[in-house]
Design an enzyme around this catalytic site. Structure first.
Site, PDB file in Angstrom:
ATOM      1  N   GLY A  74      36.993 -10.594  -9.197  1.00  0.00           N
ATOM      2  CA  GLY A  74      37.438  -9.282  -8.742  1.00  0.00           C
ATOM      3  C   GLY A  74      38.906  -9.305  -8.310  1.00  0.00           C
ATOM      4  O   GLY A  74      39.632  -8.328  -8.523  1.00  0.00           O
ATOM      5  N   THR A  75      39.320 -10.391  -7.736  1.00  0.00           N
ATOM      6  CA  THR A  75      40.711 -10.511  -7.287  1.00  0.00           C
ATOM      7  C   THR A  75      41.656 -10.362  -8.477  1.00  0.00           C
ATOM      8  O   THR A  75      42.632  -9.604  -8.428  1.00  0.00           O
ATOM      9  CB  THR A  75      40.925 -11.884  -6.599  1.00  0.00           C
ATOM     10  OG1 THR A  75      39.994 -12.001  -5.524  1.00  0.00           O
ATOM     11  CG2 THR A  75      42.344 -12.033  -6.085  1.00  0.00           C
ATOM     12  N   ASN A 153      33.656  -3.454   1.698  1.00  0.00           N
ATOM     13  CA  ASN A 153      32.818  -4.648   1.787  1.00  0.00           C
ATOM     14  C   ASN A 153      32.367  -4.960   3.207  1.00  0.00           C
ATOM     15  O   ASN A 153      31.345  -5.595   3.414  1.00  0.00           O
ATOM     16  CB  ASN A 153      33.557  -5.863   1.203  1.00  0.00           C
ATOM     17  CG  ASN A 153      34.979  -5.968   1.694  1.00  0.00           C
ATOM     18  OD1 ASN A 153      35.795  -5.089   1.429  1.00  0.00           O
ATOM     19  ND2 ASN A 153      35.278  -7.012   2.433  1.00  0.00           N
ATOM     20  N   SER A 201      33.018  -7.716 -10.018  1.00  0.00           N
ATOM     21  CA  SER A 201      32.933  -9.172  -9.914  1.00  0.00           C
ATOM     22  C   SER A 201      31.464  -9.566 -10.022  1.00  0.00           C
ATOM     23  O   SER A 201      30.624  -9.067  -9.273  1.00  0.00           O
ATOM     24  CB  SER A 201      33.507  -9.614  -8.573  1.00  0.00           C
ATOM     25  OG  SER A 201      33.353 -10.999  -8.432  1.00  0.00           O
ATOM     26  N   HIS A 203      29.684 -12.187  -9.276  1.00  0.00           N
ATOM     27  CA  HIS A 203      28.897 -12.921  -8.264  1.00  0.00           C
ATOM     28  C   HIS A 203      28.351 -12.002  -7.175  1.00  0.00           C
ATOM     29  O   HIS A 203      27.571 -12.431  -6.329  1.00  0.00           O
ATOM     30  CB  HIS A 203      29.693 -14.099  -7.672  1.00  0.00           C
ATOM     31  CG  HIS A 203      30.798 -13.756  -6.725  1.00  0.00           C
ATOM     32  ND1 HIS A 203      30.632 -13.814  -5.356  1.00  0.00           N
ATOM     33  CD2 HIS A 203      32.076 -13.389  -6.926  1.00  0.00           C
ATOM     34  CE1 HIS A 203      31.785 -13.503  -4.771  1.00  0.00           C
ATOM     35  NE2 HIS A 203      32.667 -13.232  -5.700  1.00  0.00           N
ATOM     36  N   THR A 239      40.786 -18.998 -22.946  1.00  0.00           N
ATOM     37  CA  THR A 239      39.504 -19.096 -23.645  1.00  0.00           C
ATOM     38  C   THR A 239      38.399 -18.509 -22.776  1.00  0.00           C
ATOM     39  O   THR A 239      38.318 -18.795 -21.584  1.00  0.00           O
ATOM     40  CB  THR A 239      39.206 -20.575 -23.986  1.00  0.00           C
ATOM     41  OG1 THR A 239      40.299 -21.063 -24.757  1.00  0.00           O
ATOM     42  CG2 THR A 239      37.913 -20.720 -24.774  1.00  0.00           C
ATOM     43  N   CYS A 327      36.512 -13.814   2.888  1.00  0.00           N
ATOM     44  CA  CYS A 327      37.824 -14.444   2.826  1.00  0.00           C
ATOM     45  C   CYS A 327      38.460 -14.581   4.210  1.00  0.00           C
ATOM     46  O   CYS A 327      39.378 -15.364   4.380  1.00  0.00           O
ATOM     47  CB  CYS A 327      38.735 -13.637   1.910  1.00  0.00           C
ATOM     48  SG  CYS A 327      37.920 -13.183   0.398  1.00  0.00           S
TER      49      CYS A 327
END
Ligand code: PLP
Length: 385
Positions: A74-75, A153, A201, A203, A239, A327
């Site tokens: 997401g960042t 969040n 994101s 996760h 990749t 974070c």
């Protein structure tokens, strides 16, 4: 539950990888490990699974598959959207965002300021809401992009992204929303929302860490953040993380299937927990408005105690919760989100976020409600205040 000793109430930080998702990705670690860009069959086979996964995540947000750019997280998605808006409009050097964004947006905006760009961080009201008129008035002729998160969040509070997108459309300004906290909790329809960019994101929706996406609306000019190979139709070099992309695709399917459950059962569990705490422990109050809010999130202030102490004692009881975004965990700074809502430093330092998910049970909620009053009483008894 992966372990009977863990009571996991931190689903906004990350989520357990669903067993179905693990099953889906394993063949791409074991057997189909070719490079999807290769021209031989062994590689192209992998490429076709990549296409399938892209179609699945596109369906989650009602986008066209070609509007999906896979990123690492997401960042990266947030950074890339803002970067692109500035790079494609070099004469526009202003970014409009809010004071309560995740650091994945905020720190990039602060970096832009150090590079000579102008950023406006819109304040929020004490209940966490945004003044739309103020937002509209803050759009300038040199505004390159408005970037406003959909769901916070820390508090779960929802911003009216559809209305904000409409304002941006009227003003002819690009609009990005960080929707990282929404899959499986809200219906996401990029057509209906009419956003130019949207970040997710994996996760946060029961897939592994290290994979995200940026939705880039068709015909919106895009300049890649990572340049290298021509992957992602030239929009993101590197990749492809095939196993994680396949996992993301499967998780997207599950998120759509679980949407009603999250909204009814998980909301019920969240309310049981929140009402139990507010009604059962004196000196507690909710941070932010009760609605509109994510169905899984509850942020509670405990008067006269430090969140760190609560989290330590919860941990001893096997309960995982958080004092803010993942974070900032480990830092003593009061949450920038709660501070922006006008909470005192003491209130912000005594606040805990509980974020539930599809694997939580009523028994687990009751376990927290059984342990928490004693923990708070013990901390208050030992506090010098
Ligand atoms: N945006 C929001 C609202 C988040 O909650 C998070 C993660 O907590 C991110 C962005 C960053 O996502 P990632 O961890 O995938 O970089």
């Amino acid at each position: 539950m992966s372990s009977p000793d863990i009571y996991y109430f931190d689903n906004n930080a990350t989520t357990r990888v669903a067993p179905e998702v693990v099953e889906a990705m394993l063949p791409f670690l074991r057997e189909y490990w070719g490079n999807p860009s290769s021209i031989y069959t062994f590689g192209r086979q992998v490429g076709s699974h990549l296409d399938e996964a892209r179609a699945r995540v596109a369906a989650l947000i009602n986008a066209e598959p070609r509007e999906v750019v896979f990123t690492s997280c997401g960042t990266e998605s947030n950074n890339s959207a803002i970067h692109s808006a500035l790079a494609t409009q070099p004469d526009k050097r202003h970014v409009l965002t809010t004071a309560v964004e995740h650091s994945a947006n905020m720190k990039f905006c602060e970096l832009l300021q150090r590079r000579g760009y102008t950023v406006t961080f819109l304040p929020v009201e004490p209940d966490g809401s945004l003044d739309l008129q103020r937002l509209e008035e803050s759009i300038r002729p040199d505004t390159a992009i408005v970037s406003v998160m959909w769901a916070n969040n820390e508090t779960g509070i929802l911003f009216p992204v559809r209305e904000i997108a409409a304002v941006c459309r009227r003003k002819g300004v690009l609009f990005h929303t960080d929707a990282v906290q929404t899959p499986g909790k809200l219906k996401i329809d990029v057509r209906e929302l009419d956003v130019d960019f949207l970040s997710l994101s994996a996760h946060k929706l029961h897939a592994p860490k290290g994979i995200g996406l940026l939705h880039v609306k068709r015909r919106v000019k895009y300049q890649p953040y990572l340049v290298g190979g021509g992957q992602e139709r030239g929009r993101r070099g590197g990749t492809e993380n095939v196993a994680n992309i396949v996992a993301f695709g499967r998780a997207a399917e599950l998120a759509m299937a679980n949407l009603d459950e999250e909204n009814i059962r998980v909301r019920g569990l969240r309310d049981r927990l929140e009402n139990g705490i507010l009604g059962g422990i004196p000196g507690t109050s909710r941070n932010g408005a009760p609605e509109p809010r994510l169905p899984n999130t509850s942020n509670i202030a405990f008067a006269g105690v430090e969140a760190e102490g609560i989290l330590m004692l919860l941990d001893q009881a096997g309960i995982c919760a958080s004092s803010g975004s993942a974070c900032t965990t480990g830092s003593l700074d009061p949450s920038h989100v709660l501070t922006a809502m006008g909470c005192s430093a003491a209130r912000a330092r005594g606040s805990i976020r509980f974020s539930l998910g599809i694997y939580n049970t009523e028994g687990e909620v009751d376990y927290v409600l059984e342990k928490l009053p004693g923990i708070i009483a013990r901390l208050r008894a030992s506090s010098p205040a």
